[in-house]
Enzyme design. Structure first.
Site, PDB file in Angstrom:
ATOM      1  N   HIS A   1       0.837  -1.212   0.000  1.00  0.00           N
ATOM      2  CA  HIS A   1       0.000   0.000   0.000  1.00  0.00           C
ATOM      3  C   HIS A   1       0.868   1.258   0.000  1.00  0.00           C
ATOM      4  CE1 HIS A   1      -2.649  -2.891   2.344  1.00  0.00           C
ATOM      5  NE2 HIS A   1      -3.452  -2.530   1.352  1.00  0.00           N
TER       6      HIS A   1
ATOM      7  N   GLN B   1     -18.166  -6.502   0.224  1.00  0.00           N
ATOM      8  CA  GLN B   1     -17.358  -7.345  -0.663  1.00  0.00           C
ATOM      9  C   GLN B   1     -16.924  -8.655   0.008  1.00  0.00           C
ATOM     10  OE1 GLN B   1     -14.343  -4.093  -0.936  1.00  0.00           O
ATOM     11  NE2 GLN B   1     -12.837  -5.739  -0.959  1.00  0.00           N
TER      12      GLN B   1
HETATM   13  O1  PAF Z   1      -8.183  -3.771  -2.550  1.00  0.00           O
HETATM   14  C1  PAF Z   1      -8.812  -3.378  -1.546  1.00  0.00           C
HETATM   15  O2  PAF Z   1      -8.253  -3.142  -0.476  1.00  0.00           O
HETATM   16  C2  PAF Z   1     -10.323  -3.212  -1.631  1.00  0.00           C
HETATM   17  O3  PAF Z   1     -10.896  -4.182  -2.445  1.00  0.00           O
HETATM   18  C3  PAF Z   1     -10.754  -1.815  -2.074  1.00  0.00           C
HETATM   19  C4  PAF Z   1     -10.290  -1.507  -3.480  1.00  0.00           C
HETATM   20  C5  PAF Z   1     -10.198  -0.779  -1.108  1.00  0.00           C
HETATM   21  C6  PAF Z   1     -12.281  -1.695  -2.057  1.00  0.00           C
HETATM   22  O4  PAF Z   1     -12.799  -1.943  -0.793  1.00  0.00           O
END
Ligand code: PAF
Length: 279
Positions: free
Chosen positions: A37, A61
């Site tokens: 990140h 999700q």
């Molecule tokens: O990759 C992630 O951490 C998640 O899928 C995202 C893109 C922040 C969406 O919740």
């Protein structure tokens, strides 16, 4: 770094940044930040003078059997890393802020893209990802947004969403960041026991070996995939898929196709790891 827990506060601050002529580069995350990140955040400066990160663990999700409740939440440590990476604004809403009422308007990605590979094993996952990312894009209104290629299918789904819905944001990929032994950095690596952590780099080694065979001319992809699945199983993994696909659309390639990617997902104990390697 300014931290905003409400949409109104973030919007006011970003209106001022835009008013001052700054371009906004955005890196959405679910927190538990690692070097993958942070590398995206650092790269973001090449695409905008104002860097915005977000932390939101998006329930939509996660499937019923997924790890939403045990997903690591490390807000204080994350903030320290974001400050060090030079992030200007952090959007960290709670569920009430982002989903004040049940979300009825949703994004349905391309039926193939959302049901193959990850989509087969995590039904509804990409619909949840696309919906929250569209909401975040509408809130942040970034010029550019960066996503790691470790989540290769996610990157393709979001690129297609932006293209087909004519969103005014440039979606940019970031290379997968790996530990010295090759293991792709992931928030889920923290769940691995010591023994599992030692075994985990096998996944990347295996993708590397497949890549070598393909580059050497092997195009019996079914055989390569079956061999890789068997090797993982022989070492105690529970593989879900190892697949050679076209980079552009994740369809199975013919022997004539170039521009391939090998993608894999497998459980090591109770931890699900994914990885991929372009060929
Ligand atoms: O990759 C992630 O951490 C998640 O899928 C995202 C893109 C922040 C969406 O919740």
């Amino acid at each position: 770094m300014q931290t905003h827990s409400t949409i109104a506060s973030l919007r006011a601050a970003l209106d001022a940044e835009r008013g001052a002529g700054k371009r906004i580069a955005f890196v959405p995350t679910m927190g538990n930040l690692h070097e993958g990140h942070i590398t995206l955040m650092r790269r973001a400066i090449n695409h905008g003078e104002c860097i915005v990160g977000s932390i939101f663990v998006n329930r939509m999700q996660f499937g019923p059997k997924d790890d939403f409740d045990r997903y690591p939440r490390t807000f204080e440590a994350d903030c320290a890393k974001l400050v060090e990476a030079g992030v200007h604004h952090l959007f960290a809403p709670d569920e009430q802020q982002l989903y004040p009422s049940p979300q009825k308007f949703v994004v349905e990605p391309d039926p193939f893209l959302q049901t193959t590979l990850e989509g087969e094993f995590r039904p509804g996952h990409f619909h949840g990802v696309a919906t929250v990312v569209l909401k975040l894009f509408n809130i942040v209104q970034p010029h550019a947004a960066l996503f790691g290629k470790k989540d290769y299918q996610q990157y393709l789904v979001l690129s297609a969403m932006v293209r087909e819905l004519n969103l005014r944001v440039e979606v940019l990929p970031g290379d997968t960041v790996r530990a010295a032994d090759g293991l792709a950095l992931s928030s889920r690596n923290g769940y691995l026991s010591e023994a599992e952590r030692a075994e985990a780099p096998r996944l990347y080694r295996l993708l590397g070996a497949m890549r070598e065979k393909i580059l050497a001319g092997s195009c019996d992809y079914d055989a390569l995939q079956a061999e890789a699945m068997a090797e993982l199983a022989a070492h105690g993994w529970t593989p879900q898929y190892v697949a050679v696909r076209r980079r552009s659309d994740l369809k199975s390639p013919t022997a004539l196709d170039t521009g391939l990617v090998i993608l894999a997902a497998a459980f090591l104990g109770t931890t699900r790891l994914i990885d991929n390697l372009e060929v």
